[in-house]
Design a protein around this motif. Structure first.
Motif, mmCIF file in Angstrom:
data_model
loop_
_atom_site.group_PDB
_atom_site.id
_atom_site.type_symbol
_atom_site.label_atom_id
_atom_site.label_comp_id
_atom_site.label_asym_id
_atom_site.label_seq_id
_atom_site.Cartn_x
_atom_site.Cartn_y
_atom_site.Cartn_z
ATOM 1 N N TYR A 85 0.840 -1.197 0.000
ATOM 2 C CA TYR A 85 0.000 0.000 0.000
ATOM 3 C C TYR A 85 0.876 1.248 0.000
ATOM 4 O O TYR A 85 0.643 2.210 -0.744
ATOM 5 C CB TYR A 85 -0.916 -0.011 1.227
ATOM 6 N N GLN A 86 1.910 1.196 0.828
ATOM 7 C CA GLN A 86 2.790 2.372 0.892
ATOM 8 C C GLN A 86 3.473 2.602 -0.454
ATOM 9 O O GLN A 86 3.612 3.732 -0.920
ATOM 10 C CB GLN A 86 3.832 2.171 1.995
ATOM 11 N N CYS A 89 0.939 4.144 -2.864
ATOM 12 C CA CYS A 89 0.728 5.565 -2.580
ATOM 13 C C CYS A 89 1.909 6.394 -3.058
ATOM 14 O O CYS A 89 1.742 7.458 -3.665
ATOM 15 C CB CYS A 89 0.500 5.797 -1.089
ATOM 16 N N THR A 93 1.850 9.218 -5.916
ATOM 17 C CA THR A 93 2.279 10.567 -5.540
ATOM 18 C C THR A 93 3.378 11.062 -6.464
ATOM 19 O O THR A 93 3.330 12.184 -6.976
ATOM 20 C CB THR A 93 2.791 10.575 -4.082
ATOM 21 N N ASP A 506 2.928 10.576 2.133
ATOM 22 C CA ASP A 506 2.663 9.925 0.844
ATOM 23 C C ASP A 506 2.681 8.403 0.940
ATOM 24 O O ASP A 506 2.419 7.720 -0.034
ATOM 25 C CB ASP A 506 3.640 10.410 -0.230
ATOM 26 N N VAL A 509 -1.458 8.126 2.082
ATOM 27 C CA VAL A 509 -2.451 8.476 1.072
ATOM 28 C C VAL A 509 -1.716 9.199 -0.056
ATOM 29 O O VAL A 509 -0.786 9.958 0.203
ATOM 30 C CB VAL A 509 -3.558 9.375 1.697
ATOM 31 N N PRO A 510 -2.094 8.925 -1.305
ATOM 32 C CA PRO A 510 -1.401 9.621 -2.396
ATOM 33 C C PRO A 510 -1.630 11.127 -2.329
ATOM 34 O O PRO A 510 -2.698 11.579 -1.934
ATOM 35 C CB PRO A 510 -2.030 9.027 -3.651
#
Lengths: 1045, 510
Positions: A85-86, A89, A93, A506, A509-510
């Motif tokens: 997930y990271q 994102c 970004t 980031d 969440v993007p």
């Protein structure tokens, strides 16, 4: 066989999906699916709402996104782990931040490779990488692509995706994909590439396709979908559809079980505050709080000590010390920079916030409910809003946050703009090919006023425009307009909400670039952030804070006094006298027509009365029918009663009528045995648009509690009505108190230092309820001398000048000259500082930045009259010289001086000067236009505003004036309130809906009107109920009006 | 002396010119506003006196006017104004051979040497409005020693104004400077100075005016003093591109018609050549001699238009086109009157391309197409063109096409990828209605060539649907099936129209 849809898009793919995430989750649950993956395009915009809805329907919400790659194709990426997930994102970004607005963000394959860990890649639909490569390079290209994907993601993380929508070409592509999958021993995965929840929503998807491609349904051709099959299919349907490939369906369940990550495990961590060695954040906060408390509470009483101890213990328990310290750090920054700041909202319920100087309200002294701010049960972050002076100083604080937490460690929250009445009507009309004429009629027909007739439905609005709703195409149109309501249209930036994060934001969440340079915005709105536990600090710009700050500076410079807003003299009788008389133009929160109409009735005599006053004129109390009873009780016209005797302690301060949200919470706590946290949850549930079911559950619980306490059914209904009216539109008492402080400060400064206050107000306009013309006239009525713009005296801003009697005169600044650029004005000021100007020609020559139009405008408003020293010019002399000065005569005539130094033009008369003043500056410093006609009007029996105030109730009267406001409040059942201004003050006219319909153009368009009607004089609040209205030929001056419709 | 004729509220009067006198009179008495501008925001550009009295102002939007109620709104028609201006020039031509079409609704005529015909300028001035009323114009007339003074007097004063030579400045003095041909910027400057009348402008010191307003200011000041004299820019008579011939006795044979037609076309083409023009549109109108009892019925007139791919001046080509068409047409009655019109356009200036692929000359192609149309007709029963090239329609609906004229521009949407079939399907047009027996969802038997044919293999369903927003909504489910036929194995495409609930055989695969 179990089937999980692992490739779905919501309307948050912005024009590439047609259903809200909540609808997708609902249908998913209805079809018996245990989980679903939302892969919005270029982001995770819809993920929080999908997550929350999935939680409600007890399904698992997988996260992912479709990411565009430079080499071609949209890569569907599923998140398997938090690391994945990271990575997702960060990847989004990185691409978004380097991409210009309105262009598609694309990543390179190398970037994809560096962010691949924890992600699972599907080969995609017709826009996916495999379809793209097969179309371009055939099977050889397909083989190469799969090898590439395997090398990037690993063999176990690549799935060959198959979709079946009844399309021959898709099936031929599927066959190629199956062959390639078998060659590379990759698993097949069946998905339905969902774009909408049910087949009926294909129509919305088609409409969005047209909007995206800027075409009509008639001309879109094959851009539209071939059929309606991209809906959520059940396991049975998918099993039947893939009967020849059962493993493709079976693999969905298996892959779903591998996707461990959900937004529950977001990994968000608020930044830690760095503390000196030997201290913990808790101890540091504790020390700062006690330091502050000793300063604020003199002395620190036992009650204070107990409250602070309670709050600090809870803060420690909830590990929130860092949050408080970071907000405290912002307050310290503001203090260092001399920026006024004040916390508002529920933070004012906290004694710790008060001690840390975050808020200015003593919650203990005011007996405010701490649970409204923070409670253990609620399990959510507290909300601290900071009011800052609007403009540059607020921007300074925002930039400080970016600087302190890094460009990727802080961002603004988003604001989701949705299709509403007018935008929906226009867009749908365009898509259906309506001509411009019809589109304009439709847009115009959708109501503009704040107030809406309950019967004012879209059907009625369209019928009024002459559309035949029985016509099939119009029926389709209406249907589409209604169905797109509230679907997301685009993302914008929230006015002040900032999110900060310990690591890198980031990875939570993007982030995207905002339209304003130097700002980034997260892909979620403030509710999403709150739902997922992201802490937000609202840095809100408040014009009045800037006014107060500027006023303090002016008072220091011109009055030689130091005003400390934190220690203003309280309960000054002269201030309250002024407020009681509703003489409040320019004062914060209490200047509107509705506030003015209630001030004499509420009769405030102390600070707490102001707190109730601020809260009183709000949609909550008004729609809940609490305003009128409260005012009657204040005046002693109605007995103070309580819904139930147990509520006396709660409602005593507000005479038995609930006015604040805290009272709502206490009501629930006392009547229905709710805990503090439960009561706050009740408020949120009632206030939220998203949770109808939750609202019903809590109401049932509330009623059950009240029944247990033997509260009669009728009283229960009354209490439920109180609560539901307040949930959304009421003020918390702490918030009202914060605003009341500013209101009192503004009143104090206005009454005591009128010149400084007026100058600051004019320099910070636009803000508030009234136009500068009204503010100036109000100040003049209060004895302030106001001088017009003068290039030999004026600064850019309005300034103060001592006159011969050491009285201060307000000089209108150059900023009020229409069309004059600030840079030109600064060049003028620079030249003036070196040497005085001696003539118009001298001014034009030395300040070439001044255009002909600017010079003519300055001459027109009389700003050049003093250029020639004692030989005072009149405005037309100056205009005559301006035309010569801007037109160089050439060498032949250059040397001939004074050939026509005297202009042949006549002076402007009064009317011409008025027209020029309003056209050039929007105001006049001379007499009010009405003053010139007073004698004539008096002979016609027309009363002035001051005379009207003394007329008895029920008497017929006629008033005349310049219209300065027109308002149709949402709570006034269609009544329009019009404020007329003359040289003696303002008068208020009530216009009923029927009367408005008959005199629409006069009410809306005329600048000066004559109104006859019946005086309504109740409790010194005077209105004139209009029976006749007619335009009045007073002046051609373009006097401004502030219209709220 | 010069006379200026000024039609007050010209757009309003022009729009009413086509009405009967009594209707026109009635409409002028009631509020009427003319709208113009973009379709989404039309604004008032002209009003009559009644509308102004009702409060309608130039620049108001349509919505604003509608709130007043009772105001008749008309859209501005530029063609009607052009026609009215032509009529005005022709009317003025009746009083003087030297007429200037000054601007919309205004003409200036030179009255020199017209005394013997119409009497003194004063008597001419009184005759003009009376005569103009007969053709539908409400005029103001002004007579002065120079055209511009007459122009300003006509604009500024009502009814009839006669300014003797030498009195110009004095008589023009009370007029507002807005009457002058002045730019908005200049008007703004004068307004700022408080200069509102001709008198005040004329009184300003000349050198100071030149220093401030340049030559434009000087010119305006001279106009205000009535000191500008200039020659008239007289209008040239417009070339005619319509020819009419009325037979003494109705003709029944084409030869007689062709003879006259040839002569008329010769004249029209000469007019085109002399004006360095060509035509790409030809309009023919024939009035037929119909018995009295049948008058008013269809067949009284016959009209036909030809649109040519390129502009031409070639009389022979035009004549051949008309001849070919008339030879294929039968008339219900003899021809009484013939009118032929060509629409003048600029001739094509292009050089042939050496490297372009050979193609028939456009003129010859048009002749050929005209011959084909004579045989097959213009359009079928659905209104689809019969002559032209087929174009696929950009839709998911199979087999959708339209016929476009050979010379028209291809307007198909090329935004979607082209469909490249990999297997040939012979489409049966129209599709054969059939019945299908299903096994579950799959076709099992298909009724074809008078027998039930067993489906040996089936691929599908392939579904498509569209046009859900209008009455031509369609939705279908296709199957590609292998059927056993007497000739062996046959591969067919069948489909079910889900709206009509009917199966069809659409084609056979090669």
């Amino acid at each position: 066989m179990q089937y999980v849809e692992l490739h779905a898009r919501s309307a948050f793919s912005f024009l590439e999906g047609a259903s809200l995430p909540e609808s997708l989750a609902f249908v998913c649950a209805e079809r018996g699916m245990p989980a679903m993956a939302l892969l919005d395009r270029h982001g995770v915009y819809g993920a929080p709402r999908f997550h929350m809805a999935a939680k409600q329907y007890e399904i698992k919400a997988h996260v992912g996104a479709e990411v565009s790659i430079v080499e071609g194709g949209n890569y569907p990426l599923l998140v398997a782990s938090r690391n994945g997930y990271q990575n997702l994102c960060r990847l989004i970004t990185t691409t978004k931040l380097r991409t210009k607005k309105k262009t598609i963000a694309t990543a390179g394959l190398a970037e994809l490779q560096s962010h691949a860990e924890g992600l699972i890649c599907l080969t995609g639909d017709e826009k996916g990488p495999l379809a793209h490569t097969l179309a371009k390079d055939g099977m050889a290209g397909g083989r190469q692509l799969l090898q590439q994907l395997v090398s990037i993601f690993g063999r176990e993380n690549v799935y060959v995706e198959l979709q079946r929508h009844g399309d021959r070409f898709q099936e031929s592509r599927n066959q190629a994909a199956i062959q390639l999958a078998r060659e590379h021993q990759l698993p097949l995965l069946a998905t339905n590439g969902v774009c909408y929840a049910t087949p009926a929503e294909r129509q919305i998807a088609d409409v969005f396709t047209c909007i995206k491609n800027k075409c009509r349904l008639d001309t879109a051709g094959r851009l539209l979908a071939q059929n309606s099959q991209r809906y959520i299919r059940s396991a049975e349907e998918m099993t039947r559809l893939f009967a020849d490939l059962p493993e493709a369906v079976a693999n969905t369940g298996e892959l779903s079980s591998r996707l461990e990550f959900t937004l529950e495990k977001l990994g968000y961590e608020f930044p830690r505050y760095s503390v000196p060695e030997g201290e913990t954040m808790d101890s540091f906060l504790r020390n700062r709080t006690w330091e502050g408390a000793r300063c604020r509470y003199r002395p620190v009483s036992g009650r204070v000590r107990a409250q602070l101890e309670k709050e600090l213990t809870l803060i420690e328990k909830l590990k929130l010390a860092g949050y408080f310290l970071i907000v405290w750090d912002l307050i310290c920054f503001c203090e260092r920079k001399g920026i006024l700041v004040q916390g508002r909202g529920s933070a004012a319920n906290s004694a710790v916030c008060y001690s840390l100087a975050i808020t200015a309200i003593d919650p203990i002294g005011m007996d405010l409910l701490f649970e409204r701010f923070l409670s253990e049960e609620r399990g959510e972050w507290p909300d601290i809003d900071l009011d800052l002076p609007s403009g540059d100083q607020r921007e300074q604080v925002i930039q400080y946050v970016y600087e302190r937490y890094g460009k990727r460690g802080a961002a603004m929250t988003a604001n989701v703009c949705t299709y509403r009445g007018r935008s929906a009507a226009r867009e749908m009309g365009k898509v259906l090919g309506f001509d411009e004429d019809t589109l304009s009629r439709l847009s115009a027909a959708v109501g503009k006023w704040e107030w809406r007739d309950p019967n004012d439905t879209m059907e009625k609005q369209f019928t009024n425009t002459g559309l035949d709703l029985s016509h099939p195409q119009i029926a389709v149109y209406l249907n589409l307009c209604q169905r797109v309501q509230d679907l997301p249209r685009h993302l914008s930036q929230h006015s002040g909400g900032m999110v900060v994060c310990q690591g890198q934001l980031d990875s939570v969440v993007p982030l995207e670039p905002a339209t304003m340079p130097g700002r980034v915005v997260v892909q979620w709105d403030k509710d999403d952030c709150a739902d997922l536990g992201l802490i937000k600090v609202d840095l809100l710009g408040l014009g009045m804070m800037a006014v107060l700050k500027d006023s303090i500076g002016l008072i220091r410079d011109h009055y030689g006094e130091e005003v400390d807003l934190a220690h203003l003299p309280q309960d000054c009788p002269d201030i309250y006298d002024t407020i009681r008389k509703a003489d409040t133009i320019g004062m914060f929160q209490i200047e509107s027509c509705a506030q003015m109409a209630s001030l004499p009735r509420n009769n405030p005599t102390r600070f707490y009365d102001l707190v109730t006053q601020v809260a009183l004129i709000r949609p909550g109390p008004i729609t809940g029918e609490m305003t009128s009873p409260y005012l009657k009780r204040r005046q002693g016209k109605e007995a103070v009663t309580y819904p139930h005797e147990s509520l006396i302690p709660v409602l005593k301060r507000t005479l038995g009528v609930p006015l604040f949200q805290e009272q709502l919470l206490k009501l629930a706590m006392i009547c229905a045995n709710f805990s503090g946290g439960e009561a706050e949850e009740l408020r949120r549930a009632l206030g939220s648009k998203r949770s109808q079911q939750r609202m019903r559950e809590i109401e049932a619980k509330l009623r059950a509690g009240m029944t247990t306490n033997c509260i009669p059914a009728k009283t229960q209904d009354q209490i439920v009505k109180f609560i539901s009216s307040f949930a959304l539109y009421g003020f918390p008492e702490s918030h009202a108190a914060s605003f009341a402080l500013i209101a009192y400060a503004s009143a104090f400064v206005k009454v005591r230092y009128l010149a400084a206050f007026t100058a600051a107000l004019l320099n910070n306009w636009p803000m508030g309820f009234y136009h500068p013309a009204t503010i100036v006239k109000d100040a003049q009525r209060h004895g302030l001398r106001v001088s017009p713009v003068d290039v030999t005296r004026s600064e850019w801003n309005c300034s103060l000048e001592p006159d011969n009697q050491s009285q201060l005169t307000l000089r209108i600044g150059l900023r009020y000259v229409r069309g004059l650029q600030q840079s030109s004005a600064e060049a003028l000021l620079y030249q003036r500082a070196h040497a005085y100007f001696v003539s118009v020609e001298d001014l034009a020559r030395r300040v070439p930045q001044l255009s002909r139009d600017s010079l003519a405008m300055l001459a027109n408003i009389g700003a050049l009259n003093n250029l020639c020293g004692d030989a005072k010019l009149h405005r037309r002399d100056a205009l005559w010289q301006v035309e010569k000065a801007v037109r160089r005569s050439g060498p032949l005539l250059e040397g001939i001086v004074g050939m026509d130094s005297v202009s042949p033009l006549h002076r402007m008369d009064v009317e011409e000067r008025l027209v020029a003043d309003y056209r050039g500056t929007g105001l006049t410093t001379g007499p009010h236009p009405m003053a010139y006609r007073r004698d004539v009007l008096r002979t016609r029996g027309v009363k002035s505003a001051m005379e009207l105030r003394n007329l008895p109730h029920g008497k017929e009267a006629t008033v005349a004036g310049c219209v300065i406001t027109r308002q149709r409040p949402g709570t006034a059942k269609g009544i329009i309130f019009m404020t007329l201004e003359d040289e003696t003050g303002t008068s208020r006219v009530i216009i009923s809906p029927d009367f408005y319909d008959k005199n629409r153009m006069t009410v809306l368009k005329e600048r000066f009107v004559l109104v006859s009607g019946v005086v309504q004089n109740q409790d010194n609040v005077v209105h004139l109920k209009a029976r006749r209205i007619q335009p009045l030929a007073i002046s051609a001056a373009t006097t401004p009006s502030h219209d709220f419709h | 002396m010069f006379a200026c004729l000024y039609v007050v509220d010209f757009p309003v009067q022009a729009s009413l010119l086509a009405e009967r006198a009594e209707v026109r009179e009635a409409l002028m008495q009631s509020p009427l506003a003319i709208l113009d501008g973009p379709a989404n925001l039309p604004r008032v550009v002209a009003t009559n006196h009644a509308a102004r009295r009702a409060g309608i102002q130039i620049g108001m939007t349509k919505l604003q006017v509608e709130t007043y109620g009772g105001v008749l709104l008309r859209k501005r028609i530029v063609e009607a104004e052009d026609l009215a201006q032509t009529l005005l020039v022709q009317f003025a031509g009746g009083f003087s051979p030297r007429v200037e079409s000054t601007c919309a609704g205004m003409v200036i005529l030179d009255l020199a040497r017209t005394e013997k015909l119409f009497g003194s300028p004063r008597s001419t001035a009184h005759k003009i409005p009376a005569n103009a009323a007969a053709i539908g114009f409400d005029l103001r007339v002004a007579i002065a020693s120079n055209p511009d003074t007459a122009f300003h007097a006509a604009r500024g004063f009502s009814a009839i104004t006669i300014i003797p030579a030498g009195d110009e400045a004095m008589r023009l003095a009370p007029l507002h400077v807005g009457v002058l041909p002045i730019s908005p910027e200049m008007l703004g400057v004068l307004d700022g100075w408080g200069i509102h009348t001709f008198q005040s402008l004329a009184a300003l010191p000349t050198i100071a005016v030149v220093e401030r307003l340049g030559q434009e200011g000087l010119y305006l000041q001279k106009l205000a003093r009535g000191q500008i004299d200039r020659p008239l820019l007289t209008a040239e008579p417009a070339a005619e591109f319509v020819e009419t011939f009325e037979f003494d006795d109705p003709v029944e044979t084409l030869e007689s018609l062709f003879f006259i037609l040839n002569r008329l076309l010769q004249q029209l083409c000469s007019n085109l050549v002399s004006g360095s023009l060509a035509t790409n549109e030809l309009r023919l109108k024939l009035c037929l001699e119909v018995r009295q009892s049948q008058s008013g019925q269809d067949g009284e007139q016959y009209e036909h238009d030809w649109k040519l791919p390129i502009p031409t001046q070639d009389k022979n080509l035009l004549f051949s086109l008309v001849r070919l068409h008339l030879e294929q047409t039968t008339f219900s009655a003899p021809i009484r009157k013939l009118t032929i019109e060509v629409v003048p356009v600029k001739p094509r200036l292009a050089q042939g391309n050496l490297f372009a692929p050979p193609s028939p000359e456009p003129e010859k192609l048009e002749m050929t197409l005209e011959r084909i149309r004579g045989i097959v007709g213009n359009a079928d029963v659905d209104g689809t063109d019969c002559v032209g090239s087929p174009r696929l329609v950009d839709t998911h609906k199979p087999g959708s096409f339209t016929v476009q004229h050979f010379s028209s521009v291809d307007e198909t949407n090329n935004s979607s990828p082209a469909f490249v079939p990999s297997i040939a399907l012979r489409v049966i047009r129209p599709a054969i209605e059939t019945s299908v027996e299903l096994d579950g969802e799959k076709p099992h038997f298909v009724w074809l060539w008078h027998r039930h044919r067993r489906v040996l293999a089936a691929s599908g369903p392939w579904s498509s649907s569209g046009n859900w927003w209008n009455a031509s909504a369609w939705t279908r489910e296709e199957w590609d099936v292998a059927l056993k036929t007497p000739a062996g194995l046959g591969y067919y495409r069948i489909y079910r129209d889900r709206i009509r609930k009917q199966w069809f055989v659409e084609g056979v695969f090669d």
